[in-house]
Design an enzyme around this catalytic site. Sequence first.
Site, PDB file in Angstrom:
ATOM      1  N   ARG A  64       7.405   9.250  -1.096  1.00  0.00           N
ATOM      2  CA  ARG A  64       6.149   9.975  -1.195  1.00  0.00           C
ATOM      3  C   ARG A  64       6.345  11.377  -1.768  1.00  0.00           C
ATOM      4  NH1 ARG A  64       2.337   6.550   1.336  1.00  0.00           N
ATOM      5  NH2 ARG A  64       0.500   7.768   1.803  1.00  0.00           N
ATOM      6  N   ARG A  67      -6.297  13.125   1.409  1.00  0.00           N
ATOM      7  CA  ARG A  67      -5.108  12.321   1.072  1.00  0.00           C
ATOM      8  C   ARG A  67      -4.892  12.306  -0.446  1.00  0.00           C
ATOM      9  NH1 ARG A  67      -6.594   6.953   3.929  1.00  0.00           N
ATOM     10  NH2 ARG A  67      -4.761   6.130   2.860  1.00  0.00           N
ATOM     11  N   LYS A  75      -1.589  -0.731  -3.714  1.00  0.00           N
ATOM     12  CA  LYS A  75      -0.143  -0.955  -3.513  1.00  0.00           C
ATOM     13  C   LYS A  75       0.093  -2.029  -2.449  1.00  0.00           C
ATOM     14  CE  LYS A  75       0.519   3.304  -2.223  1.00  0.00           C
ATOM     15  NZ  LYS A  75      -0.893   3.794  -2.295  1.00  0.00           N
ATOM     16  N   ARG A 121      -9.563   1.547   9.183  1.00  0.00           N
ATOM     17  CA  ARG A 121      -8.513   2.540   9.454  1.00  0.00           C
ATOM     18  C   ARG A 121      -9.116   3.897   9.793  1.00  0.00           C
ATOM     19  NH1 ARG A 121      -3.879   1.968   4.901  1.00  0.00           N
ATOM     20  NH2 ARG A 121      -4.018   4.241   4.989  1.00  0.00           N
ATOM     21  N   ARG A 157     -12.658  -0.765   2.849  1.00  0.00           N
ATOM     22  CA  ARG A 157     -11.460  -1.513   3.290  1.00  0.00           C
ATOM     23  C   ARG A 157     -11.558  -1.891   4.772  1.00  0.00           C
ATOM     24  NH1 ARG A 157      -5.707   0.903   2.204  1.00  0.00           N
ATOM     25  NH2 ARG A 157      -6.692   2.796   2.988  1.00  0.00           N
TER      26      ARG A 157
HETATM   27  P1  AP5 Z   1      -4.814  -1.307  -0.626  1.00  0.00           P
HETATM   28  O1  AP5 Z   1      -4.025  -2.409  -1.226  1.00  0.00           O
HETATM   29  O2  AP5 Z   1      -4.919  -1.236   0.860  1.00  0.00           O
HETATM   30  O3  AP5 Z   1      -4.374   0.092  -1.264  1.00  0.00           O
HETATM   31  P2  AP5 Z   1      -3.091   0.982  -0.999  1.00  0.00           P
HETATM   32  O4  AP5 Z   1      -2.671   1.562  -2.302  1.00  0.00           O
HETATM   33  O5  AP5 Z   1      -2.070   0.225  -0.220  1.00  0.00           O
HETATM   34  O6  AP5 Z   1      -3.796   2.095  -0.118  1.00  0.00           O
HETATM   35  P3  AP5 Z   1      -3.319   2.868   1.178  1.00  0.00           P
HETATM   36  O7  AP5 Z   1      -4.521   3.663   1.641  1.00  0.00           O
HETATM   37  O8  AP5 Z   1      -2.722   1.938   2.192  1.00  0.00           O
HETATM   38  O9  AP5 Z   1      -2.293   3.806   0.605  1.00  0.00           O
HETATM   39  P4  AP5 Z   1      -1.814   5.108   1.200  1.00  0.00           P
HETATM   40  O10 AP5 Z   1      -0.679   5.345   0.317  1.00  0.00           O
HETATM   41  O11 AP5 Z   1      -2.755   6.232   1.336  1.00  0.00           O
HETATM   42  O12 AP5 Z   1      -1.633   4.724   2.736  1.00  0.00           O
HETATM   43  P5  AP5 Z   1      -0.332   4.473   3.581  1.00  0.00           P
HETATM   44  O13 AP5 Z   1      -0.650   3.406   4.545  1.00  0.00           O
HETATM   45  O14 AP5 Z   1       0.872   4.356   2.742  1.00  0.00           O
HETATM   46  O15 AP5 Z   1      -6.306  -1.402  -1.258  1.00  0.00           O
HETATM   47  C1  AP5 Z   1      -7.331  -0.520  -0.839  1.00  0.00           C
HETATM   48  C2  AP5 Z   1      -8.660  -1.314  -0.779  1.00  0.00           C
HETATM   49  O16 AP5 Z   1      -9.023  -1.709  -2.097  1.00  0.00           O
HETATM   50  C3  AP5 Z   1      -8.588  -2.616   0.050  1.00  0.00           C
HETATM   51  O17 AP5 Z   1      -9.806  -2.807   0.700  1.00  0.00           O
HETATM   52  C4  AP5 Z   1      -8.341  -3.709  -1.014  1.00  0.00           C
HETATM   53  O18 AP5 Z   1      -8.864  -4.966  -0.610  1.00  0.00           O
HETATM   54  C5  AP5 Z   1      -9.094  -3.146  -2.213  1.00  0.00           C
HETATM   55  N1  AP5 Z   1      -8.466  -3.488  -3.484  1.00  0.00           N
HETATM   56  C6  AP5 Z   1      -7.132  -3.582  -3.770  1.00  0.00           C
HETATM   57  N2  AP5 Z   1      -6.938  -3.890  -5.067  1.00  0.00           N
HETATM   58  C7  AP5 Z   1      -8.192  -3.963  -5.626  1.00  0.00           C
HETATM   59  C8  AP5 Z   1      -8.666  -4.249  -6.938  1.00  0.00           C
HETATM   60  N3  AP5 Z   1      -7.814  -4.511  -7.948  1.00  0.00           N
HETATM   61  N4  AP5 Z   1     -10.002  -4.232  -7.149  1.00  0.00           N
HETATM   62  C9  AP5 Z   1     -10.871  -3.962  -6.136  1.00  0.00           C
HETATM   63  N5  AP5 Z   1     -10.494  -3.702  -4.867  1.00  0.00           N
HETATM   64  C10 AP5 Z   1      -9.170  -3.707  -4.623  1.00  0.00           C
HETATM   65  O19 AP5 Z   1      -0.206   5.879   4.351  1.00  0.00           O
HETATM   66  C11 AP5 Z   1      -1.119   6.263   5.361  1.00  0.00           C
HETATM   67  C12 AP5 Z   1      -0.613   7.559   5.990  1.00  0.00           C
HETATM   68  O20 AP5 Z   1       0.670   7.341   6.606  1.00  0.00           O
HETATM   69  C13 AP5 Z   1      -0.360   8.720   5.002  1.00  0.00           C
HETATM   70  O21 AP5 Z   1      -1.531   9.471   4.759  1.00  0.00           O
HETATM   71  C14 AP5 Z   1       0.716   9.515   5.747  1.00  0.00           C
HETATM   72  O22 AP5 Z   1       0.141  10.283   6.782  1.00  0.00           O
HETATM   73  C15 AP5 Z   1       1.568   8.430   6.389  1.00  0.00           C
HETATM   74  N6  AP5 Z   1       2.683   7.966   5.518  1.00  0.00           N
HETATM   75  C16 AP5 Z   1       2.868   6.708   5.028  1.00  0.00           C
HETATM   76  N7  AP5 Z   1       4.009   6.650   4.323  1.00  0.00           N
HETATM   77  C17 AP5 Z   1       4.548   7.892   4.347  1.00  0.00           C
HETATM   78  C18 AP5 Z   1       5.709   8.453   3.766  1.00  0.00           C
HETATM   79  N8  AP5 Z   1       6.567   7.717   3.013  1.00  0.00           N
HETATM   80  N9  AP5 Z   1       5.963   9.766   3.987  1.00  0.00           N
HETATM   81  C19 AP5 Z   1       5.133  10.531   4.751  1.00  0.00           C
HETATM   82  N10 AP5 Z   1       4.007  10.051   5.316  1.00  0.00           N
HETATM   83  C20 AP5 Z   1       3.709   8.732   5.119  1.00  0.00           C
END
Ligand code: AP5
Length: 216
Positions: free
Chosen positions: A88, A166, A13, A155, A127
């Site tokens: 979420r 997660r 994402k 991270r 990552r």
């Molecule tokens: P990346 O693009 O970083 O993936 P992502 O979907 O953004 O993954 P996240 O881990 O950031 O999502 P998340 O939803 O768990 O975390 P968030 O920060 O929102 O890609 C991942 C890796 O793969 C990278 O190394 C990239 O280079 C690689 N990649 C990408 N595309 C690829 C492809 N096509 N092929 C190969 N490799 C590829 O949330 C973190 C924490 O914050 C949560 O656990 C929660 O505690 C809190 N939080 C955040 N938002 C909320 C909310 N709205 N409500 C409550 N808690 C929240």
Amino acid sequence: MDLILLGAPGAGKGTQGALLAEKLGIPKIATGDMLRDAVRQGTALGLEAKRFMDAGELVPDEVILGMVRERLSQADAVGGAIFDGYPRNAAQAESLGRMLGELDRSIDAVVSIDVPEDAIVERMTGRRTDPETGRVYHLVHNPPSAEVRDRLVQRDDDREETVRHRLQVYRTATEPLVAYYRASGVPFYAVDGDRPIEQVQEEILDLLGNDASTTP
Ligand code: AP5
């Protein structure tokens, strides 16, 4: 245009959202990035959020709602936004709908990026993030240049056991939003995210084609 990127942790994402933000000229509103900024700055919100994030749990809805409301009021978000990692759960989806309604806006499209679970664990353990630019890399699939490699960080929540938790939280709280948005009548596109980054991006842009060109 207001666009939601749905998908499991590590589905891509953030990667796709950053590329889309550049292409469409609208900001990416990523609640995870905003929370990590607050943690880095040591704000009260960051301190509260950190224990949930380190445990792989969702941060309470009211914290997220206040943060997004404030972000949507900023000048660069008046023409739309790409929501990454938000909403979420059903309560967040409903409050987002209400907030956009108050601004005479609504969700124009939802893109769900689908990736199998074993690929996700490999992605997240590989990552790395550049603390200076916020840019996200993967040691194998999206490698950094030699110039930035040494300053990259991992991270805290990308340890394998936290990643698995997660994913469990995603299945329980977030995955039901697929049915929620499919039933809502908003254009909903499911994209195979288990392909090279450029191919995924191309398909999303193709799918959004009409919306992207007709909606400010
Ligand atoms: P990346 O693009 O970083 O993936 P992502 O979907 O953004 O993954 P996240 O881990 O950031 O999502 P998340 O939803 O768990 O975390 P968030 O920060 O929102 O890609 C991942 C890796 O793969 C990278 O190394 C990239 O280079 C690689 N990649 C990408 N595309 C690829 C492809 N096509 N092929 C190969 N490799 C590829 O949330 C973190 C924490 O914050 C949560 O656990 C929660 O505690 C809190 N939080 C955040 N938002 C909320 C909310 N709205 N409500 C409550 N808690 C929240």
